[in-house]
Design a protein around this motif. Structure first.
Motif, PDB file in Angstrom:
ATOM      1  N   ILE A 277      -6.933   5.203 -14.950  1.00 19.04           N
ATOM      2  CA  ILE A 277      -8.237   5.872 -14.838  1.00 19.04           C
ATOM      3  C   ILE A 277      -9.340   4.949 -15.337  1.00 19.04           C
ATOM      4  O   ILE A 277     -10.421   4.863 -14.741  1.00 19.04           O
TER       5      ILE A 277
ATOM      6  N   VAL B 273      -1.809  17.292  -8.645  1.00 18.81           N
ATOM      7  CA  VAL B 273      -1.142  17.231  -9.947  1.00 18.81           C
ATOM      8  C   VAL B 273      -0.410  18.534 -10.235  1.00 18.81           C
ATOM      9  O   VAL B 273       0.773  18.549 -10.600  1.00 18.81           O
TER      10      VAL B 273
ATOM     11  N   THR C  44      -0.850  10.305  -8.859  1.00 18.10           N
ATOM     12  CA  THR C  44      -0.010  11.389  -8.332  1.00 18.10           C
ATOM     13  C   THR C  44       1.446  10.945  -8.232  1.00 18.10           C
ATOM     14  O   THR C  44       2.362  11.706  -8.559  1.00 18.10           O
TER      15      THR C  44
ATOM     16  N   LEU D 273      -6.915  15.607 -17.156  1.00 16.40           N
ATOM     17  CA  LEU D 273      -5.659  15.416 -16.430  1.00 16.40           C
ATOM     18  C   LEU D 273      -4.454  15.606 -17.338  1.00 16.40           C
ATOM     19  O   LEU D 273      -3.469  16.268 -16.974  1.00 16.40           O
TER      20      LEU D 273
ATOM     21  N   GLU E  81     -11.943  12.360 -17.847  1.00 13.64           N
ATOM     22  CA  GLU E  81     -10.947  12.558 -16.793  1.00 13.64           C
ATOM     23  C   GLU E  81      -9.531  12.515 -17.353  1.00 13.64           C
ATOM     24  O   GLU E  81      -8.666  13.302 -16.943  1.00 13.64           O
ATOM     25  N   SER E  82      -9.273  11.617 -18.295  1.00 16.17           N
ATOM     26  CA  SER E  82      -7.934  11.525 -18.888  1.00 16.17           C
ATOM     27  C   SER E  82      -7.588  12.789 -19.656  1.00 16.17           C
ATOM     28  O   SER E  82      -6.469  13.305 -19.555  1.00 16.17           O
TER      29      SER E  82
ATOM     30  N   ILE F   6      -1.416   6.610 -17.127  1.00 15.53           N
ATOM     31  CA  ILE F   6      -2.463   7.377 -16.441  1.00 15.53           C
ATOM     32  C   ILE F   6      -3.860   7.073 -16.992  1.00 15.53           C
ATOM     33  O   ILE F   6      -4.769   6.728 -16.224  1.00 15.53           O
TER      34      ILE F   6
ATOM     35  N   SER G  85      -7.159   6.715  -7.771  1.00 14.58           N
ATOM     36  CA  SER G  85      -7.717   8.060  -7.835  1.00 14.58           C
ATOM     37  C   SER G  85      -8.468   8.362  -6.552  1.00 14.58           C
ATOM     38  O   SER G  85      -9.312   7.581  -6.112  1.00 14.58           O
TER      39      SER G  85
END
Length: 449
Positions: A68, A353, A160, A298, A294-295, A64, A115
């Motif tokens: 990203i 998510v 996703t 998430l 963002e990581s 992930i 994304s």
């Protein structure tokens, strides 16, 4: 307390905490920890950190942050605008060609970034001003970018889908392959609507002009010579190298999804360094900062969602809910309709998510018992969640569009996305009637299991 009552309480408390405005990750963690304190052995609290770590200790999730980074490298550089400009040059003569160009640009960018918000932002920042400059109505321009951006969670590599593969314990390679057919279907549906809508707007603009009104920009003819078009082709070649490199590594069996994510991130960084001279620390800072932010966000949501699901499972809430659904003895397709309706409702409030990680323990066992292919269902569920990204009141892409085009009224953005929500519903119906759209390619390339 009965399991039904406990489950209802668990859900009610979750909604109350989420509506309080607390970030999703912390809301899920607070609810799970609270129920662990009141309804599980006292020693359970000593294992909260261990539980979160163990739930996240999946090599699949490692991909992930790398996906990203790949998306940030493209989105934070001029790469997205160059891709859009090249496609537009070749399609500008087609009715609605600019809209189609944006759909294709979104699809190609989605296949590299994985994304939806990144796709929406990168293509929209260039595409919306260009469409409006050429006479497209603000609502249509906003709607086609918002809808095209949703392809980011359907076309591989999709973050996703990575989470769904983990939650459903399905092959990520098969799931990625299964997303290609429906992704192409949505691209064609969106492009077809773009042609129809552009012709309609052109006709209206022509009638206004013939009655003595102002001449719309859509009536002006734009010219690109063959030399201009050929000159723009090199702008697309780096993207093709990146896309082909990742796909060959993944589907050729040369690398695992996590290794492929690392390869994609490395290729993207090399691409922007060579083509766009983005290699200095001050140039890389926005990319790395965006990746980390963002990581972190998430992975916090993922960790707390899995912890939330663990508590739900320990208290037998998910098992009881699944048994209750099975006990209703609904027909196969009615069961699917009820579950998809639930996903649509959750899409009003939650991102994909959270929907996947919160609902998987409940909905997957009844679906498997009813004989549904979980790979196929993962694709159908993804399309339904795509609808959630653009339908009000909390469609994430709507607010991304509002951020990059603040002068377009929110009402126009919402009305602009409605036709695309309808097209996604049509796609779901087609996938139910012709499941081979999703399952045919993975069965052909990897063999039916």
């Amino acid at each position: 307390m009965s399991e039904l009552t406990l489950g209802a309480l668990y859900g009610a408390v979750t909604l109350v905490v989420m509506f309080s405005g607390m970030p999703i990750a912390f809301a899920l963690g607070v609810v799970a920890t609270g129920f662990m304190y009141f309804f599980m052995p006292a020693s359970s609290l000593d294992t909260v950190t261990q539980n979160v770590y163990e739930e996240m200790a999946s090599i699949t999730l490692l991909s992930i942050p790398l996906f990203i980074m790949k998306g940030a490298a493209i989105g934070k550089s001029p790469a997205g605008r160059d891709l859009y400009a090249a496609i537009h040059a070749w399609l500008h003569k087609v009715p609605g060609g600019l809209g189609i160009a944006n759909v294709f640009a979104c699809a190609l960018f989605a296949a590299m970034a994985g994304s939806s918000p990144a796709t929406c932002s990168a293509i929209g920042s260039a595409g919306i001003p260009e469409m409006r400059k050429r006479g497209y109505s603000p609502g249509f321009a906003a709607g086609i970018i918002a809808a095209g951006g949703t392809l980011g969670i359907l076309l591989p590599p999709s973050i996703t889908m990575i989470l769904y593969a983990v939650a459903a314990e399905q092959s990520l390679g098969r799931l990625f392959l299964a997303g290609i057919g429906p992704g192409v279907l949505l691209v064609l549906l969106f492009a077809g609507y773009a042609v129809h809508r552009a012709r309609k707007e052109y006709k209206m603009a022509l009638e206004i002009y013939q009655r003595g009104g102002e001449k719309s920009a859509s009536l002006h003819d734009e010219h690109f010579t063959l030399a201009d078009k050929v000159e723009m082709l090199p702008r697309v070649l780096p993207f093709l190298v990146l896309l082909i490199g990742v796909m060959v590594a993944l589907y050729g069996g040369f690398a695992t999804p996590s290794e492929t994510a690392g390869l994609g991130a490395l290729l993207a960084m090399v691409l922007i360094a060579i083509v766009y001279r983005v290699w200095k620390p001050r140039d890389l800072a926005p990319i790395l900062t965006s990746t980390i932010k963002e990581s972190t966000m998430l992975l916090m949501i993922i960790g707390m969602s899995l912890f939330y699901s663990y508590v739900m499972s320990y208290l037998h809430i998910s098992q009881s809910a699944a048994s209750w659904v099975v006990g209703m003895h609904l027909s196969k397709w009615l069961l699917l309709a009820v579950i998809l309706l639930m996903v649509v409702v959750l899409g009003f409030f939650l991102p994909p998510v959270s929907i996947i990680l919160m609902t998987a323990p409940i909905i997957l066992p009844p679906l498997k018992a009813a004989g549904f292919d979980l790979i196929w269902f993962g694709i159908v569920m993804t399309v339904v969640m795509e609808m959630g990204l653009i339908h009000p009141p909390v469609g994430l892409n709507i607010f991304v569009i509002k951020n990059i085009a603040p002068d377009i009224p929110l009402k126009d953005v919402i009305w602009g996305v409605v036709p695309f929500v309808v097209l996604m519903f049509v796609a779901v119906i087609l996938l139910c009637i012709f499941p081979g759209i999703a399952t045919g390619l993975p069965d052909m390339m990897m063999g039916a299991k």
